[in-house]
Design an enzyme around this catalytic site. Structure first.
Site, PDB file in Angstrom:
ATOM      1  N   GLN A  48      11.826   3.772  42.008  1.00 42.88           N
ATOM      2  CA  GLN A  48      11.831   2.617  41.103  1.00 42.88           C
ATOM      3  C   GLN A  48      10.402   2.059  40.982  1.00 42.88           C
ATOM      4  N   THR A  67       3.501   3.597  14.346  1.00 42.81           N
ATOM      5  CA  THR A  67       3.425   4.249  13.041  1.00 42.81           C
ATOM      6  C   THR A  67       2.579   3.454  12.052  1.00 42.81           C
ATOM      7  N   GLU A  87      -0.207   0.712  10.488  1.00 44.38           N
ATOM      8  CA  GLU A  87      -1.644   0.566  10.770  1.00 44.38           C
ATOM      9  C   GLU A  87      -2.226   1.838  11.380  1.00 44.38           C
ATOM     10  N   GLN A 123       0.834  -1.198   0.000  1.00 45.24           N
ATOM     11  CA  GLN A 123       0.000   0.000   0.000  1.00 45.24           C
ATOM     12  C   GLN A 123       0.875   1.257   0.000  1.00 45.24           C
ATOM     13  N   THR A 124       1.668   1.429   1.053  1.00 44.30           N
ATOM     14  CA  THR A 124       2.451   2.649   1.238  1.00 44.30           C
ATOM     15  C   THR A 124       3.425   2.894   0.076  1.00 44.30           C
ATOM     16  N   ARG A 149       7.995   4.101  38.905  1.00 39.02           N
ATOM     17  CA  ARG A 149       8.206   4.022  37.458  1.00 39.02           C
ATOM     18  C   ARG A 149       7.799   2.636  36.939  1.00 39.02           C
ATOM     19  N   GLY A 188       6.429  -5.219   4.033  1.00 39.75           N
ATOM     20  CA  GLY A 188       7.229  -6.310   4.566  1.00 39.75           C
ATOM     21  C   GLY A 188       7.083  -7.548   3.700  1.00 39.75           C
ATOM     22  N   GLY A 239      22.923   0.921  33.775  1.00 35.02           N
ATOM     23  CA  GLY A 239      23.854   0.687  32.682  1.00 35.02           C
ATOM     24  C   GLY A 239      23.607  -0.632  31.956  1.00 35.02           C
ATOM     25  N   ARG A 244      19.291  -6.613  41.383  1.00 34.13           N
ATOM     26  CA  ARG A 244      20.219  -5.493  41.482  1.00 34.13           C
ATOM     27  C   ARG A 244      20.151  -4.843  42.859  1.00 34.13           C
TER      28      ARG A 244
HETATM   29  C1  LIG Z   1      27.589   3.581  27.472  1.00 36.28           C
HETATM   30  C2  LIG Z   1      28.140   3.571  28.868  1.00 36.28           C
HETATM   31  C3  LIG Z   1      29.430   4.002  29.089  1.00 36.28           C
HETATM   32  C4  LIG Z   1      29.997   3.950  30.370  1.00 36.28           C
HETATM   33  N1  LIG Z   1      31.288   4.331  30.536  1.00 36.28           N
HETATM   34  C5  LIG Z   1      31.870   4.166  31.772  1.00 36.28           C
HETATM   35  C6  LIG Z   1      33.258   4.437  31.975  1.00 36.28           C
HETATM   36  O1  LIG Z   1      33.956   4.857  31.055  1.00 36.28           O
HETATM   37  N2  LIG Z   1      33.790   4.205  33.190  1.00 36.28           N
HETATM   38  C7  LIG Z   1      33.049   3.746  34.230  1.00 36.28           C
HETATM   39  O2  LIG Z   1      33.584   3.545  35.302  1.00 36.28           O
HETATM   40  N3  LIG Z   1      31.719   3.491  34.078  1.00 36.28           N
HETATM   41  C8  LIG Z   1      31.112   3.681  32.874  1.00 36.28           C
HETATM   42  N4  LIG Z   1      29.772   3.405  32.710  1.00 36.28           N
HETATM   43  C9  LIG Z   1      28.982   2.931  33.838  1.00 36.28           C
HETATM   44  C10 LIG Z   1      28.009   3.977  34.355  1.00 36.28           C
HETATM   45  O3  LIG Z   1      28.725   4.977  35.025  1.00 36.28           O
HETATM   46  C11 LIG Z   1      26.956   3.328  35.272  1.00 36.28           C
HETATM   47  O4  LIG Z   1      26.204   2.482  34.477  1.00 36.28           O
HETATM   48  C12 LIG Z   1      26.087   4.364  35.924  1.00 36.28           C
HETATM   49  O5  LIG Z   1      26.801   4.977  36.939  1.00 36.28           O
HETATM   50  C13 LIG Z   1      24.774   3.809  36.487  1.00 36.28           C
HETATM   51  O6  LIG Z   1      25.036   2.870  37.443  1.00 36.28           O
HETATM   52  P1  LIG Z   1      24.393   1.402  37.380  1.00 36.28           P
HETATM   53  O7  LIG Z   1      24.584   0.885  36.037  1.00 36.28           O
HETATM   54  O8  LIG Z   1      24.956   0.683  38.525  1.00 36.28           O
HETATM   55  O9  LIG Z   1      22.837   1.631  37.603  1.00 36.28           O
HETATM   56  P2  LIG Z   1      22.004   1.235  38.907  1.00 36.28           P
HETATM   57  O10 LIG Z   1      22.354   2.181  39.995  1.00 36.28           O
HETATM   58  O11 LIG Z   1      22.125  -0.196  39.177  1.00 36.28           O
HETATM   59  O12 LIG Z   1      20.547   1.590  38.401  1.00 36.28           O
HETATM   60  C14 LIG Z   1      19.478   0.651  38.332  1.00 36.28           C
HETATM   61  C15 LIG Z   1      18.199   1.316  38.813  1.00 36.28           C
HETATM   62  O13 LIG Z   1      18.287   1.536  40.211  1.00 36.28           O
HETATM   63  C16 LIG Z   1      17.915   2.847  40.540  1.00 36.28           C
HETATM   64  N5  LIG Z   1      18.635   3.291  41.739  1.00 36.28           N
HETATM   65  C17 LIG Z   1      19.928   3.066  42.045  1.00 36.28           C
HETATM   66  N6  LIG Z   1      20.219   3.621  43.229  1.00 36.28           N
HETATM   67  C18 LIG Z   1      19.099   4.218  43.680  1.00 36.28           C
HETATM   68  C19 LIG Z   1      18.764   4.978  44.850  1.00 36.28           C
HETATM   69  N7  LIG Z   1      19.656   5.229  45.789  1.00 36.28           N
HETATM   70  N8  LIG Z   1      17.500   5.448  44.955  1.00 36.28           N
HETATM   71  C20 LIG Z   1      16.606   5.215  44.004  1.00 36.28           C
HETATM   72  N9  LIG Z   1      16.858   4.500  42.897  1.00 36.28           N
HETATM   73  C21 LIG Z   1      18.088   4.013  42.725  1.00 36.28           C
HETATM   74  C22 LIG Z   1      18.274   3.657  39.313  1.00 36.28           C
HETATM   75  O14 LIG Z   1      17.484   4.836  39.235  1.00 36.28           O
HETATM   76  C23 LIG Z   1      17.958   2.690  38.185  1.00 36.28           C
HETATM   77  O15 LIG Z   1      16.602   2.806  37.856  1.00 36.28           O
HETATM   78  C24 LIG Z   1      29.207   3.488  31.440  1.00 36.28           C
HETATM   79  C25 LIG Z   1      27.891   3.079  31.208  1.00 36.28           C
HETATM   80  C26 LIG Z   1      27.348   3.121  29.948  1.00 36.28           C
HETATM   81  C27 LIG Z   1      25.932   2.666  29.744  1.00 36.28           C
HETATM   82  C1  LIG Z   2       8.323  -1.357  10.114  1.00 35.72           C
HETATM   83  C2  LIG Z   2       7.272  -0.900   9.154  1.00 35.72           C
HETATM   84  C3  LIG Z   2       6.552  -1.831   8.436  1.00 35.72           C
HETATM   85  C4  LIG Z   2       5.602  -1.437   7.501  1.00 35.72           C
HETATM   86  N1  LIG Z   2       4.944  -2.386   6.767  1.00 35.72           N
HETATM   87  C5  LIG Z   2       4.113  -2.000   5.753  1.00 35.72           C
HETATM   88  C6  LIG Z   2       3.506  -2.953   4.894  1.00 35.72           C
HETATM   89  O1  LIG Z   2       3.690  -4.164   5.058  1.00 35.72           O
HETATM   90  N2  LIG Z   2       2.713  -2.511   3.865  1.00 35.72           N
HETATM   91  C7  LIG Z   2       2.497  -1.182   3.677  1.00 35.72           C
HETATM   92  O2  LIG Z   2       1.780  -0.832   2.738  1.00 35.72           O
HETATM   93  N3  LIG Z   2       3.052  -0.229   4.492  1.00 35.72           N
HETATM   94  C8  LIG Z   2       3.861  -0.610   5.520  1.00 35.72           C
HETATM   95  N4  LIG Z   2       4.439   0.338   6.330  1.00 35.72           N
HETATM   96  C9  LIG Z   2       4.166   1.765   6.100  1.00 35.72           C
HETATM   97  C10 LIG Z   2       3.277   2.361   7.188  1.00 35.72           C
HETATM   98  O3  LIG Z   2       1.978   1.890   7.044  1.00 35.72           O
HETATM   99  C11 LIG Z   2       3.347   3.900   7.128  1.00 35.72           C
HETATM  100  O4  LIG Z   2       4.643   4.282   7.465  1.00 35.72           O
HETATM  101  C12 LIG Z   2       2.360   4.515   8.089  1.00 35.72           C
HETATM  102  O5  LIG Z   2       1.080   4.406   7.553  1.00 35.72           O
HETATM  103  C13 LIG Z   2       2.632   5.990   8.400  1.00 35.72           C
HETATM  104  O6  LIG Z   2       2.585   6.743   7.272  1.00 35.72           O
HETATM  105  P1  LIG Z   2       3.768   7.705   6.848  1.00 35.72           P
HETATM  106  O7  LIG Z   2       5.030   6.954   6.963  1.00 35.72           O
HETATM  107  O8  LIG Z   2       3.388   8.273   5.554  1.00 35.72           O
HETATM  108  O9  LIG Z   2       3.791   8.851   7.951  1.00 35.72           O
HETATM  109  P2  LIG Z   2       3.357  10.363   7.728  1.00 35.72           P
HETATM  110  O10 LIG Z   2       1.891  10.426   7.603  1.00 35.72           O
HETATM  111  O11 LIG Z   2       4.157  10.990   6.664  1.00 35.72           O
HETATM  112  O12 LIG Z   2       3.766  10.960   9.151  1.00 35.72           O
HETATM  113  C14 LIG Z   2       4.698  12.021   9.337  1.00 35.72           C
HETATM  114  C15 LIG Z   2       4.152  12.953  10.408  1.00 35.72           C
HETATM  115  O13 LIG Z   2       3.027  13.653   9.885  1.00 35.72           O
HETATM  116  C16 LIG Z   2       1.960  13.601  10.796  1.00 35.72           C
HETATM  117  N5  LIG Z   2       0.698  13.659  10.069  1.00 35.72           N
HETATM  118  C17 LIG Z   2       0.372  13.006   8.927  1.00 35.72           C
HETATM  119  N6  LIG Z   2      -0.886  13.311   8.576  1.00 35.72           N
HETATM  120  C18 LIG Z   2      -1.379  14.141   9.501  1.00 35.72           C
HETATM  121  C19 LIG Z   2      -2.624  14.802   9.710  1.00 35.72           C
HETATM  122  N7  LIG Z   2      -3.623  14.650   8.836  1.00 35.72           N
HETATM  123  N8  LIG Z   2      -2.781  15.572  10.791  1.00 35.72           N
HETATM  124  C20 LIG Z   2      -1.782  15.726  11.658  1.00 35.72           C
HETATM  125  N9  LIG Z   2      -0.574  15.153  11.525  1.00 35.72           N
HETATM  126  C21 LIG Z   2      -0.378  14.357  10.450  1.00 35.72           C
HETATM  127  C22 LIG Z   2       2.152  12.309  11.560  1.00 35.72           C
HETATM  128  O14 LIG Z   2       1.543  12.383  12.819  1.00 35.72           O
HETATM  129  C23 LIG Z   2       3.670  12.226  11.653  1.00 35.72           C
HETATM  130  O15 LIG Z   2       4.088  12.931  12.786  1.00 35.72           O
HETATM  131  C24 LIG Z   2       5.369  -0.061   7.290  1.00 35.72           C
HETATM  132  C25 LIG Z   2       6.068   0.892   8.038  1.00 35.72           C
HETATM  133  C26 LIG Z   2       7.020   0.479   8.961  1.00 35.72           C
HETATM  134  C27 LIG Z   2       7.765   1.522   9.732  1.00 35.72           C
END
Ligand SMILES: Cc1cc2nc3c(=O)[nH]c(=O)nc-3n(C[C@H](O)[C@H](O)[C@H](O)COP(=O)(O)OP(=O)(O)OC[C@H]3O[C@@H](n4cnc5c(N)ncnc54)[C@H](O)[C@@H]3O)c2cc1C
Ligand SMILES: Cc1cc2nc3c(=O)[nH]c(=O)nc-3n(C[C@H](O)[C@H](O)[C@H](O)COP(=O)(O)OP(=O)(O)OC[C@H]3O[C@@H](n4cnc5c(N)ncnc54)[C@H](O)[C@@H]3O)c2cc1C
Ligand SMILES: [Ca+2]
Lengths: 666, 666
Positions: free
Chosen positions: B332, B424, B426, B139-140, B335, B179, B403, B312
């Site tokens: 936690q 998006t 349907e 369709q699309t 959320r 698709g 992390g 954790r």
């Molecule tokens: C892409 C990436 C790059 C990174 N690079 C580095 C790096 O270079 N060096 C390094 O040392 N680390 C690195 N990190 C690690 C990063 O610093 C930790 O992931 C980050 O500090 C979060 O800690 P966590 O993963 O233990 O999360 P957690 O603390 O385990 O979080 C899990 C959940 O528990 C909740 N939570 C935790 N404590 C509390 C509390 N006291 N109260 C309420 N809620 C809580 C959080 O909100 C969260 O929802 C990296 C991580 C990523 C994803």
């Molecule tokens: C993973 C995937 C699989 C898919 N599979 C199929 C498939 O099998 N066959 C097929 O035919 N299609 C398929 N599609 C296409 C899909 O149906 C379209 O992407 C979808 O209908 C949204 O249309 P669009 O991409 O033109 O978005 P658009 O309409 O261009 O949306 C862009 C923005 O404009 C806004 N907008 C558009 N019209 C209005 C309005 N009147 N008022 C206010 N805001 C508006 C939207 O809210 C959006 O923010 C697939 C798409 C994806 C991502």
């Protein structure tokens, strides 16, 4: 700007009611910054070695090797062109690909600067500056992240040999996540529990060599590797986030970072006269850069979605004419323009944070720690707020692009995947909000004692007034008065803080109270942080801003930013009676009218970011708006299109069609 | 349940206050459904041919071939085991990988069923059921999506040859997204403008053969390929979403789907006596399955985040004891638990939608179209609401894992990437909300005429009362009364609808008014849809539900669902004066207390989904909670760890360390 050919967005650019070139300077921060970033961005964009449009189809190994290649090429260009520090940093920024160099320059060197003694700095920094060693920052462990004090790795002083023995006593103590660790770094700043004479002195940093400088093999006792694939394709998979285990690895005593705490030859722990608070200075710095990066990431996404929304047409064609540009739909505007405004808002609050950091640095040098807690809470909160909104905002921009936003070629999937960890690293965003809440509750608790709140909490000094004031808004235009908007935001934040403080006081155990009410407390922190952003934006637009119409546009964005928050968090404003439902409805009317005002300027406002097509990395966001032919061209490059009949047809499709699988049913 | 070994979550499972086995039946829908899904899920999980933990490291070509292999294997197993239709569908569900078969069974066949004449069905369906042909739904187009009436592809009747000529007149008319189209389908239902005698009769469906059944080569005049990489690694990249262009391709006249509109041999267009509304029946069906899928996707994410939150630990250790499980933090909980409640809420509203669809089908058969617009609006709105919340909810679950949630091995990145297009396809979610708003405004406009709103809009029949009523809540427990909660949600939705209708009536041009107020109108639609979900959840818990404690848990979840929405959308409730700030605060107190009640049951409530570790595909969400050793093991499997010294060291790292690049500076 970009190349030749037709500009499909020329008619949009003509609509602009302000001087785009001047806005570029405002966005960049200064004319110097503008010229610098413009020059370096073009340098990177025009160098084929830095192309990045092929990341999604590379295997993990190819992707990683490709990043190594770019890092080496960047280093070579920096040398050849004799770039300054500032220019080199800008170049790494525009190469726009996570790499070990981020941690080397952004964490390893700053850690040594911040925590090393003068001698340590003299020994290690020159090696690091020349990249004769490459370092990373190894803090997080498999079982321990947010709670740094809970780390398990040990560094035990051996007075016999004058060494520390670094050891991973458990599986969960394995270092896990450090960027650049997995495959590249020769050294790391490792955080470990300092054990001296059997006594645990808490977590400290140690410089540990990980790999041989001769053949790059891990040193004895060290197990190190990559932790595997992360979110998305391309994205952060260019980085070797690593795992690291120590089996009694020995390092000389002088590799403990001893600026604050020293261990003597005799095994005595001596606190130096350098105050511990210094580390907060570094955190303020790092988080300020994260806020800046939030504005860059969000502005990229907004730039893509805005341009594409002007190209994309859907519905509403009259009599064979073309359809309506989707940017003209009010729903599209109400989703997109607040994000455009947020990008500018974050840019300006980030700019202000650099001033705050300068101020903090000066005060630290003069042993004045008075503003540090406030500055620390402020940057923690702004880091949390801006990264959360940016992460969600990128995904919203992707949805704003409809189906095509889901293509890798839109640039938005990779931007999202690469950005979102900013919500987690350098402090989990929720944990940070709770820290801010603690500070706010303390500030409120101290009000009766007459202690004047400083900086961004100064408004709490006027809490009596803010608890009683009533908004003066009588018509929609009253919402364009800075004082009116500011008072509504101050009243909301103050009333939420006071209400939480009162609720807390009903608990006999304050810690229990804090735990029980933590979700509500986090909301008060958000209100406080939003107030900061609004007030800094208002301060900005109250300055002199040159350029035809520039200030006017920024005012419009400022009010969009404030009023969309008012709408989104209306419950806060109404439940605290800061405004009436009628006033809320007027704010909403004003918001709609602001959307109409920004509409003709939308393309020019994203052009003002001055992003090259290379940096944007998006077919939907192309400067020239020539989206459809380029999407079509791009599709054919997918490896699946190498052959018309796909690999697997003979084994798996044909037997189905020819009923060779179903025969077994008979 | 899963394998042997220690169950690290056993202590959590012991806390459950209800009969988990009975809850599994409730979740599945019936004992029959439970046994069916349990049996098939294990069948898939235990078959190594269906492993899916390696998707992220496969190249696009390998990934796609792997999917073809699984589809063929599934088809073979279905035959060998003589599975019923129902079982076969369940098997494809648990294989859990987007594939061409989704479109063949889910769109191609239903399109022929819905739009084909009896003869067409007799000819094509047996071929499709046996997969002697494989079909997709085209369709699309590159330039046209949401606005189906704007499609550009043409199907021109040629009376000379009794054929249709299918043609792509422009680049933007290229079919784009279908698709299964890119590499696999032999046939497609193609939507094109029907042109007869030079007259445009609007968009119709046509069965078009795309590829030779002998060698799979595209037929003459057909250009077809894959559109390239999409969001993420693995994820939807297993699917060959395709591009398709027609250069005057001829098909016999009887391949136009003619159930509603017929073209005769002479080139006359004849409307059949089958009403056009029939297509809405199909849309109700498809969207009902999307709502069901939302509950599955969200429940997967919630299951992972809940189990990991119990594993954790972070902070709060007292005297060397272990740290606090992060699931015990109120932030936690605030959320996570609303998402847990939402998963159940969506499951039940999805269940109710199947009944609605049965009802619609019966009525259609009896030529009763009276409830169709309401049913259509209802499913459109629920599709929008549930998919939006699920997409955001998956990402929130990922953030809840800190992390480690960012690792591909957490399962959450791929779940997100594969899920989000549901927002998006349907029907774009915002476009759908605007359709709902149109229906609501029409319903309100017709109230004065005495027309009784039906089904989910019946409450609007009591609009007078709902505009005036005042909530009776005086203490927190009053928020546990079904009538009280329902009235608050009905009053909010009704008042928002009426306020929007009044605002609209001030515009002289209603279409202009609708456009101007569309963002506010979409909010009214959301309020209406949330009311539907709340009311169906309340209806569910008012039924007899067997099993010790089961009903009690569902009641708790039901109130969490309702009260968290009340909190999140508080602005709506307060600005319409449905409740007072004091009552809102009581609702919030109640919500906190409900979180404490659900806490001990949290693990058991996600166990009740009865998901195998294979289906979950997450190390963090493992049934046995044995997270850390398995994460550690998994890391070493990354291709980057094939060698200790990475490929690229000699070319790119060593020259940096050895200063061979910087020499050029001198
Ligand atoms: C892409 C990436 C790059 C990174 N690079 C580095 C790096 O270079 N060096 C390094 O040392 N680390 C690195 N990190 C690690 C990063 O610093 C930790 O992931 C980050 O500090 C979060 O800690 P966590 O993963 O233990 O999360 P957690 O603390 O385990 O979080 C899990 C959940 O528990 C909740 N939570 C935790 N404590 C509390 C509390 N006291 N109260 C309420 N809620 C809580 C959080 O909100 C969260 O929802 C990296 C991580 C990523 C994803
Ligand atoms: C993973 C995937 C699989 C898919 N599979 C199929 C498939 O099998 N066959 C097929 O035919 N299609 C398929 N599609 C296409 C899909 O149906 C379209 O992407 C979808 O209908 C949204 O249309 P669009 O991409 O033109 O978005 P658009 O309409 O261009 O949306 C862009 C923005 O404009 C806004 N907008 C558009 N019209 C209005 C309005 N009147 N008022 C206010 N805001 C508006 C939207 O809210 C959006 O923010 C697939 C798409 C994806 C991502
Ligand atoms: Ca800059």
């Amino acid at each position: 700007m970009e190349g030749v050919g037709v500009d499909h967005l020329a008619h949009e650019r003509k609509k602009a009611e302000f001087d785009v070139e001047e806005m570029k300077v405002v966005w960049a921060g200064s004319r110097h910054d503008y010229e610098l970033s413009d020059r370096i961005a073009r340098l990177v964009a025009s160098d084929p070695a830095f192309r990045k449009d092929n990341r999604a189809t590379l295997s993990r190994k190819e992707l990683f090797k490709n990043t190594l290649r770019k890092a080496a090429h960047a280093w070579k260009r920096i040398a050849e062109l004799r770039l300054s520090e500032e220019e080199a940093k800008e170049l790494r920024f525009y190469v726009d690909e996570p790499a070990f160099t981020d941690l080397h320059w952004g964490m390893f060197i700053p850690a040594i600067k911040g925590q090393g003694t003068d001698e340590q700095q003299q020994k290690w920094l020159p090696l690091a500056y020349k990249m004769q060693i490459i370092g990373c920052y190894a803090q997080t462990e498999l079982g321990h992240g947010s709670n740094v004090q809970g780390l398990e790795t040990t560094a035990t002083f051996d007075p016999q040999t004058d060494e520390f023995v670094i050891h991973s006593p458990t599986l969960t103590s394995s270092k896990w996540w450090p960027g650049g660790l997995g495959k590249v770094s020769t050294h790391a700043v490792v955080y470990a529990r300092l054990i001296v004479n059997g006594k645990d002195h808490g977590v400290n940093g140690f410089i540990v060599q990980l790999r041989s400088l001769d053949d790059h093999m891990p040193l004895p006792g060290i197990t190190v590797g990559d932790i595997g694939m992360k979110f998305g394709s391309g994205a952060y998979n260019t980085m070797d986030n690593g795992v690291l285990r120590f089996d009694n690895v020995r390092i000389p005593r002088d590799q403990m970072l001893m600026r604050v705490l020293q261990v003597t030859r005799e095994g005595k722990c001596v606190q130096s006269d350098v105050p511990r608070q210094l580390i907060y200075g570094t955190m303020v710095y790092v988080r300020q850069t994260i806020v800046e990066d939030a504005s860059y990431a969000l502005s990229k996404a907004v730039c893509i979605a805005t341009r594409y929304s002007a190209v994309r047409r859907q519905f509403g064609s009259q009599a064979g004419g073309s359809e309506t540009q989707v940017i003209d739909y009010k729903t599209q505007q109400s989703r997109l323009f607040p994000l455009l405004a947020s990008a500018y808002a974050f840019r300006f609050v980030g700019e202000w944070l650099t001033l705050l950091y300068e101020d903090v640095t000066k005060r630290l040098a003069a042993n004045d720690f008075s503003t540090l807690p406030e500055a620390h809470a402020c940057t923690a909160g702004l880091k949390s707020l801006t990264t959360s909104i940016t992460a969600d905002g990128i995904e919203e921009c992707r949805k704003l692009c409809g189906g095509h936003g889901y293509l890798h070629a839109s640039g938005l999937p990779e931007l999202f995947a690469v950005y979102i960890p900013a919500c987690t690293y350098e402090g989990d965003n929720v944990v940070l909000l709770l820290q801010v809440a603690r500070f706010l509750m303390k500030t409120v608790a101290q009000l009766p004692s007459g202690k004047k709140p400083v900086g961004t909490t100064a408004y709490l000094g006027r809490v009596q007034y803010l608890l009683e004031c009533k908004s003066d808004v009588q018509n929609a235009d009253d919402w364009l008065k800075p004082a009116v908007v500011l008072e509504a935001f101050e009243a909301r934040a103050a009333r939420m803080c006071v209400a939480r403080a009162q609720a807390l006081s009903k608990f006999s155990n304050p810690e229990e109270g804090f735990a029980e009410l933590s979700a509500d407390l986090a909301e008060a922190s958000v209100a406080h942080c939003q107030l900061i952003v609004v007030s800094k934006f208002i301060e900005k637009v109250q300055q002199d801003i040159p350029g035809n119409g520039v200030k006017k546009q920024l005012e419009i964005l400022c009010y969009i930013y404030a009023l969309h928050i008012l709408h989104k968090h209306l419950g806060d404003f109404l439940s605290t009676a800061c405004i009436t439902p009628k006033q809320a409805s007027l704010a909403n009317d004003q918001l709609r009218s602001l959307y109409s005002k920004v509409r003709p300027n939308a393309i020019a406002l994203v052009d003002s970011f001055n992003y090259t097509d290379h940096f944007l990395g998006s077919i939907l966001g192309r400067y020239d708006g020539n989206v459809y032919p380029k999407l079509y061209e791009e599709a054919w490059k997918d490896p699946l299109n190498d052959s018309v009949v796909p690999d697997g047809y003979h084994e798996y499709i044909r037997p189905i069609l020819k009923q060779q699988l179903r025969n077994s049913r008979l």
